[in-house]
Motif scaffolding. Structure first.
Motif, mmCIF file in Angstrom:
data_model
loop_
_atom_site.group_PDB
_atom_site.id
_atom_site.type_symbol
_atom_site.label_atom_id
_atom_site.label_comp_id
_atom_site.label_asym_id
_atom_site.label_seq_id
_atom_site.Cartn_x
_atom_site.Cartn_y
_atom_site.Cartn_z
ATOM 1 N N LEU A 136 69.923 -6.434 28.745
ATOM 2 C CA LEU A 136 68.880 -6.538 27.723
ATOM 3 C C LEU A 136 69.522 -6.805 26.374
ATOM 4 O O LEU A 136 70.507 -6.154 26.011
ATOM 5 C CB LEU A 136 68.072 -5.234 27.649
ATOM 6 C CG LEU A 136 67.024 -5.135 26.531
ATOM 7 C CD1 LEU A 136 65.882 -6.124 26.778
ATOM 8 C CD2 LEU A 136 66.474 -3.710 26.428
ATOM 9 N N LEU A 138 68.224 -7.121 22.386
ATOM 10 C CA LEU A 138 67.168 -7.043 21.382
ATOM 11 C C LEU A 138 67.607 -7.857 20.176
ATOM 12 O O LEU A 138 68.613 -7.538 19.535
ATOM 13 C CB LEU A 138 66.928 -5.594 20.973
ATOM 14 C CG LEU A 138 66.466 -4.650 22.094
ATOM 15 C CD1 LEU A 138 66.371 -3.222 21.567
ATOM 16 C CD2 LEU A 138 65.126 -5.087 22.658
ATOM 17 N N ALA A 179 67.578 -17.084 22.377
ATOM 18 C CA ALA A 179 66.444 -16.320 22.881
ATOM 19 C C ALA A 179 65.502 -17.194 23.703
ATOM 20 O O ALA A 179 64.981 -16.763 24.735
ATOM 21 C CB ALA A 179 65.693 -15.666 21.723
ATOM 22 N N PRO A 183 64.880 -16.161 28.112
ATOM 23 C CA PRO A 183 63.771 -15.241 27.822
ATOM 24 C C PRO A 183 63.756 -13.997 28.696
ATOM 25 O O PRO A 183 63.175 -12.975 28.320
ATOM 26 C CB PRO A 183 62.528 -16.107 28.075
ATOM 27 C CG PRO A 183 62.992 -17.156 29.042
ATOM 28 C CD PRO A 183 64.410 -17.448 28.643
ATOM 29 N N GLU A 184 64.405 -14.055 29.861
ATOM 30 C CA GLU A 184 64.414 -12.888 30.736
ATOM 31 C C GLU A 184 65.314 -11.778 30.191
ATOM 32 O O GLU A 184 65.146 -10.611 30.534
ATOM 33 C CB GLU A 184 64.878 -13.288 32.152
ATOM 34 C CG GLU A 184 66.332 -13.669 32.288
ATOM 35 C CD GLU A 184 66.703 -15.034 31.702
ATOM 36 O OE1 GLU A 184 67.918 -15.326 31.633
ATOM 37 O OE2 GLU A 184 65.790 -15.814 31.324
ATOM 38 N N ARG A 185 66.253 -12.138 29.328
ATOM 39 C CA ARG A 185 67.186 -11.150 28.770
ATOM 40 C C ARG A 185 66.822 -10.737 27.350
ATOM 41 O O ARG A 185 66.966 -9.578 26.978
ATOM 42 C CB ARG A 185 68.620 -11.708 28.795
ATOM 43 C CG ARG A 185 69.639 -10.822 28.092
ATOM 44 C CD ARG A 185 71.060 -11.218 28.444
ATOM 45 N NE ARG A 185 71.475 -12.504 27.931
ATOM 46 C CZ ARG A 185 72.027 -12.700 26.734
ATOM 47 N NH1 ARG A 185 72.211 -11.682 25.916
ATOM 48 N NH2 ARG A 185 72.413 -13.906 26.364
ATOM 49 N N ARG A 187 64.630 -9.943 23.973
ATOM 50 C CA ARG A 187 63.348 -9.473 23.447
ATOM 51 C C ARG A 187 63.412 -9.629 21.931
ATOM 52 O O ARG A 187 64.292 -9.068 21.280
ATOM 53 C CB ARG A 187 63.093 -8.009 23.813
ATOM 54 C CG ARG A 187 63.032 -7.737 25.306
ATOM 55 C CD ARG A 187 61.835 -8.404 25.975
ATOM 56 N NE ARG A 187 61.794 -8.088 27.396
ATOM 57 C CZ ARG A 187 62.397 -8.804 28.342
ATOM 58 N NH1 ARG A 187 63.103 -9.885 28.014
ATOM 59 N NH2 ARG A 187 62.301 -8.453 29.606
ATOM 60 N N VAL A 189 62.338 -9.044 18.184
ATOM 61 C CA VAL A 189 61.732 -7.974 17.392
ATOM 62 C C VAL A 189 61.668 -8.427 15.944
ATOM 63 O O VAL A 189 62.684 -8.821 15.362
ATOM 64 C CB VAL A 189 62.545 -6.672 17.510
ATOM 65 C CG1 VAL A 189 61.940 -5.582 16.631
ATOM 66 C CG2 VAL A 189 62.619 -6.204 18.961
ATOM 67 N N GLU A 201 59.242 -0.402 17.898
ATOM 68 C CA GLU A 201 59.124 -1.518 18.840
ATOM 69 C C GLU A 201 60.363 -1.607 19.725
ATOM 70 O O GLU A 201 60.263 -1.854 20.937
ATOM 71 C CB GLU A 201 58.913 -2.846 18.118
ATOM 72 C CG GLU A 201 58.765 -3.996 19.117
ATOM 73 C CD GLU A 201 58.439 -5.340 18.497
ATOM 74 O OE1 GLU A 201 58.580 -6.350 19.209
ATOM 75 O OE2 GLU A 201 58.064 -5.377 17.312
ATOM 76 N N ARG A 205 60.531 -1.473 23.784
ATOM 77 C CA ARG A 205 61.170 -2.520 24.583
ATOM 78 C C ARG A 205 62.185 -1.921 25.564
ATOM 79 O O ARG A 205 62.249 -2.304 26.727
ATOM 80 C CB ARG A 205 61.863 -3.523 23.667
ATOM 81 C CG ARG A 205 60.941 -4.288 22.729
ATOM 82 C CD ARG A 205 60.179 -5.356 23.455
ATOM 83 N NE ARG A 205 59.598 -6.322 22.521
ATOM 84 C CZ ARG A 205 58.941 -7.414 22.889
ATOM 85 N NH1 ARG A 205 58.805 -7.687 24.177
ATOM 86 N NH2 ARG A 205 58.435 -8.239 21.997
ATOM 87 N N TYR A 209 62.068 -1.753 29.672
ATOM 88 C CA TYR A 209 63.195 -2.277 30.429
ATOM 89 C C TYR A 209 63.706 -1.238 31.424
ATOM 90 O O TYR A 209 63.962 -1.551 32.592
ATOM 91 C CB TYR A 209 64.298 -2.706 29.463
ATOM 92 C CG TYR A 209 65.584 -3.107 30.147
ATOM 93 C CD1 TYR A 209 65.661 -4.287 30.885
ATOM 94 C CD2 TYR A 209 66.718 -2.298 30.073
ATOM 95 C CE1 TYR A 209 66.842 -4.656 31.538
ATOM 96 C CE2 TYR A 209 67.892 -2.657 30.704
ATOM 97 C CZ TYR A 209 67.948 -3.829 31.429
ATOM 98 O OH TYR A 209 69.121 -4.197 32.080
#
Length: 214
Positions: A136, A138, A179, A183-185, A187, A189, A201, A205, A209
């Motif tokens: 993930l 952010l 990004a 998009p699967e990894r 997020r 903000v 937020e 997220r 996850y």
């Protein structure tokens, strides 16, 4: 090392330009995970080990000759190689979550998009030297003028923070390009909001996850 990147689900990275508020968000994420009984290792790039921190000091120092773009790129990956081997990999192997203030995406944005570095070389170094990718990421996105005002308001700027706004516009564009491509990894903000809203937020997220990993 294999040329395929291995996804590490418990490696979570925070990315964004100057003044995006990564430090505040990282602290909130750490508190949430620890409250849930998880072991957490927080780290940063460049840095994260004594040797990598010395490389960081060289990279950010305004008191010596500015490194050539390729020199900067290679020093970043030298620090990252040490960081992965000495800090990140052992923590993940021990079952900890690793929260990193920046990781390889930063080189794609700063040394690639902003400096105009060799994208192919960056990908090659990522594959051969790093070998892993976060589960993930952010991306704390903030308009350049807002982020720079925050960063420079803290007093004193390092070599990279001293770059002009056009440089940071390219950094931001590079991050947003990443990004869109993954998009699967990633997020996204909105980090232009008050710090508590941004942290809330980010926490949501990460919570979602973690739920997806169960």
């Amino acid at each position: 090392m294999s040329t395929e990147l291995r996804t590490e689900p418990r490696l979570v990275t925070l990315e964004g330009g100057e003044g995006a508020g990564k430090t505040t968000v990282l602290a909130a994420l750490r508190a949430m995970l620890e409250a849930a009984g998880e072991r957490v290792v927080c780290t940063r790039e460049p840095g994260g080990t004594p040797l990598a921190e010395r490389i960081r000091a060289l990279l950010l120092d305004t008191g010596h000759e500015p490194p050539a773009a390729t020199t900067e790129l290679l020093l970043m990956f030298a620090a990252r190689a040490q960081h992965v081997q000495a800090t990140i990999a052992p923590a993940l192997a021990g079952g900890a979550w690793v929260l990193s203030d920046r990781f390889t995406d930063a080189s794609h944005a700063y040394q690639g998009a902003a400096r105009g570095g060799d994208r192919g070389l960056i990908h090659l170094l990522e594959q051969r030297v790093v070998g892993i990718t976060p589960g993930l990421t952010l991306l704390l996105d903030v308009p350049v003028e807002v982020g720079l005002a925050r960063a420079r308001g803290r007093g004193g700027v390092d070599r990279i923070e001293a770059e002009d706004a056009a440089f940071f516009e390219r950094v931001r564009a590079g991050y947003l390009e990443r990004a869109v491509a993954e998009p699967e990894r990633f997020r996204l903000v909105d980090a232009s909001r008050p710090a508590d809203e941004v942290a809330a937020e980010a926490l949501a997220r990460l919570s979602a996850y973690r739920g997806s990993l169960a």
